[in-house]
Write a protein that holds these residues in place. Structure first.
Motif: not given
Length: 578
Positions: A112-113, A118-122, A201-205, A573-578
């Motif tokens: 997820x951005x 910036x792409x981060x794990x989700x 690839x980390x952006x798409x897909x 999702x307040x408080x959630x930081x990827x």
């Protein structure tokens, strides 16, 4: 004697009795009980019981409702959109914004951005890339469920990417088309092998393509007919009325926690003026539509309203059909570009709330941008270019001719976008100064898209002269996506809606697509930027700032995602930081 004694005794007795009789009233005071009766003043207490008590207790009950709505957990939020986004599956949503954003409320992506885009794990809690850049190993969370309660597994990921491969949807198909293999050694591990390194690839897909439930989609041959919106996202699509509204309800078992909004109602209001009027009256509490510049001051001072402002990466451009004369000539496109004062457009149309366009596509705030590439406003130079082509105004009607025919074109623009209509009118006036005629024609969104980007497939051609156009912010976030805008192969240039062709650009694009070294990548991006600015397949007019207004009492936990605004999954999702 006895008589007198008895008389005396009787007298004394009588006197005593008389005294006793006189003393009897004294006990009266003991009848002070009346005072206690006065304590029956409590009866007076019955007074408050009879009157105030019930009324007073009802009052607080009446004031209770504001308590929940004003603070932590809004029950319901009404947020308007302008266009029907279809049945909202990966093949039927219409616009990159807000359609894709709405889609992401229902579905999840592997990455997820974050707020900085910036792409981060989700859903994938971690990923590793092999040393040669070809193999991606993703580890999925083990607590992700589909809305129907079934487990989200690696099989769903494999199925989704392979489905996108077989069933074309440009945005999602192109990034997965070249995947060599997808292995799923267990339910939480996905191993994807690419034929070559791919920095995008980390952006798409991975941070873009929604993962679909295999058990729902595996027997669906025509994805456009699928109406089952079972996803794994923070919201469930509870109701959809075509051309009326969408209603989403919170997914209480979402892996990242229950959303802060229990119900999100998104009415479709096609007229922007009505949207903001509805916001003022409280019929809606927010909108995905950026606040038009002339309304920023008005809403900023309104009670219970807040305007969030930030840089916008969404683009507004003048698009040429490069396959149609005379727009197929570079010099004509350059002349049009030179005739347009993009800073004046920002000052006039956006009232200063924006950034003038970089003719080389990249936002000036991007680290990839070359400051040497700048827009030029030069009417004299534009006329000289057209003179050089032999295009003269031989009949003195103010318009130049080519072989006796006026240089003119129809400039299409969305009828629901007054800002772009105004910009189109200013552009038409500007090019008239150099002897070119634009006829501004406003069309409904779907009608315009059908001419410019039929079925969202550039391989199906185009039917227009010129169009006001734009791409949503995610296209700007990943600099490598500029290849998609200008590459001549529809499989690579799946966003090349103008049909532009240039072998030099194609060659640079091919290099950029496989370059993972950051510095080399930056060099290629800048080379492409300079070439696009020179070739001008489009005139990038401006990047409007994002100004989003909402009612704070309804909800005030929005997350401004850099370049993309407040309508995103993280806002709920307040408080959630990827």
């Amino acid at each position: 004697m006895f008589t007198s004694r008895r008389f005396i005794a009787l007298f004394i007795l009588t006197a005593l009795l008389a005294l006793a009789a006189c003393a009897a009233p004294t006990p009266e005071p003991t009848k002070a009980p009346p005072p206690p009766a006065a304590t029956s003043v409590p009866a007076a207490t019955s007074a408050p019981a009879a009157t105030a008590a019930p009324v007073a207790t009802k009052a607080p009950e009446a004031t209770k409702p504001p308590v929940p709505t004003a603070t932590t957990k809004p029950v319901s939020l009404r947020m308007a959109i302008l266009v029907d986004e279809g049945t909202l599956n990966p093949y039927t949503y219409v616009l990159g914004y807000p359609g894709w954003n709405m889609l992401n409320l229902v579905y999840d992506t592997l990455l997820i951005l974050d707020a900085d885009s910036v792409p981060k794990p989700w859903v994938a809690k971690e990923y590793k890339i092999s040393a040669d850049g070809k193999v991606y190993t993703l580890t999925l969370r083990d607590n992700v469920k589909w809305h129907d309660g079934k487990a989200f597994t690696s099989a769903d990921v494999k199925f989704s990417f392979e489905y996108y491969k077989k069933n074309a949807r440009g945005r999602f198909t192109t990034p997965v088309r070249d995947i060599v293999s997808i292995e799923t050694p267990n339910e939480t591990t996905v191993v994807i092998t690419l034929p070559a390194p791919n920095p995008s690839f980390i952006y798409e897909p991975l941070a873009d393509a929604p993962i679909m439930p295999k058990h729902v989609w595996e027997n669906e041959a025509d994805p456009k007919k699928v109406t089952n919106a079972t996803g794994s996202g923070p919201f469930k699509l509870a109701e959809y009325k075509a051309e009326q509204f969408y209603r989403f309800t919170a997914n209480a078992t979402y892996f990242a926690g229950k959303p802060a909004v229990d119900e999100l109602l998104m009415p479709i209001i096609k007229d922007p003026t009505t949207v903001f009027a509805s916001l003022k009256t409280g019929e809606i509490q927010g909108t995905i539509r950026e606040l038009s510049p002339e309304l920023v001051k008005d809403f900023s001072s309104a009670a219970d309203m807040k305007v969030q402002r930030g840089p916008g990466f969404a683009t507004t451009m003048l698009l040429f059909n490069s396959e149609r004369a005379p727009w197929d000539k570079k010099e004509v496109r350059q002349a049009v570009g030179l005739a347009i004062d993009t800073q004046k457009l920002v000052d006039t149309v956006l009232l200063g709330f924006g950034t003038a366009g970089n003719p080389g596509w990249i936002h000036p705030q991007s680290a990839f941008h070359d400051p040497a590439v700048k827009a030029e406003f030069n009417v004299t130079k534009a006329k000289t270019l057209l003179d050089g082509l032999g295009y003269k105004d031989s009949n003195n009607d103010g318009i130049r001719e080519i072989a006796g025919k006026n240089i003119e074109g129809t400039l299409l623009v969305y009828s629901n976008n007054p800002q772009r209509i105004r910009a189109a009118e200013l552009i038409a006036a500007a090019v008239k100064e150099i002897g070119i005629s634009f006829k501004v024609t406003a069309l409904e969104v779907n009608s315009l898209d059908a001419k410019v980007w039929p079925d969202f497939d550039v391989a199906k051609g185009r039917d227009f002269d010129l169009s006001m156009w734009g791409w949503s912010a995610p296209v700007q976030v990943n600099p490598v996506r500029m290849v998609q805008l200008v590459h001549s192969d529809p499989k690579v240039g799946n966003s090349n809606v103008g049909g532009y062709k240039n072998p030099a650009v194609d060659k640079l694009g091919e290099e950029l697509r496989v370059t993972t070294d950051a510095e080399k990548q930056k060099t290629i991006v800048r080379q492409m930027e300079a070439l696009i600015a020179q070739e001008m397949p489009f005139v990038l007019l401006y990047y409007a700032d994002g100004n989003y207004v909402y009612r704070t009492a309804a909800y005030d936990k929005w997350v401004y995602q850099k370049g993309q605004g407040i309508f995103n999954k993280l806002s709920f999702l307040p408080g959630v930081k990827p």
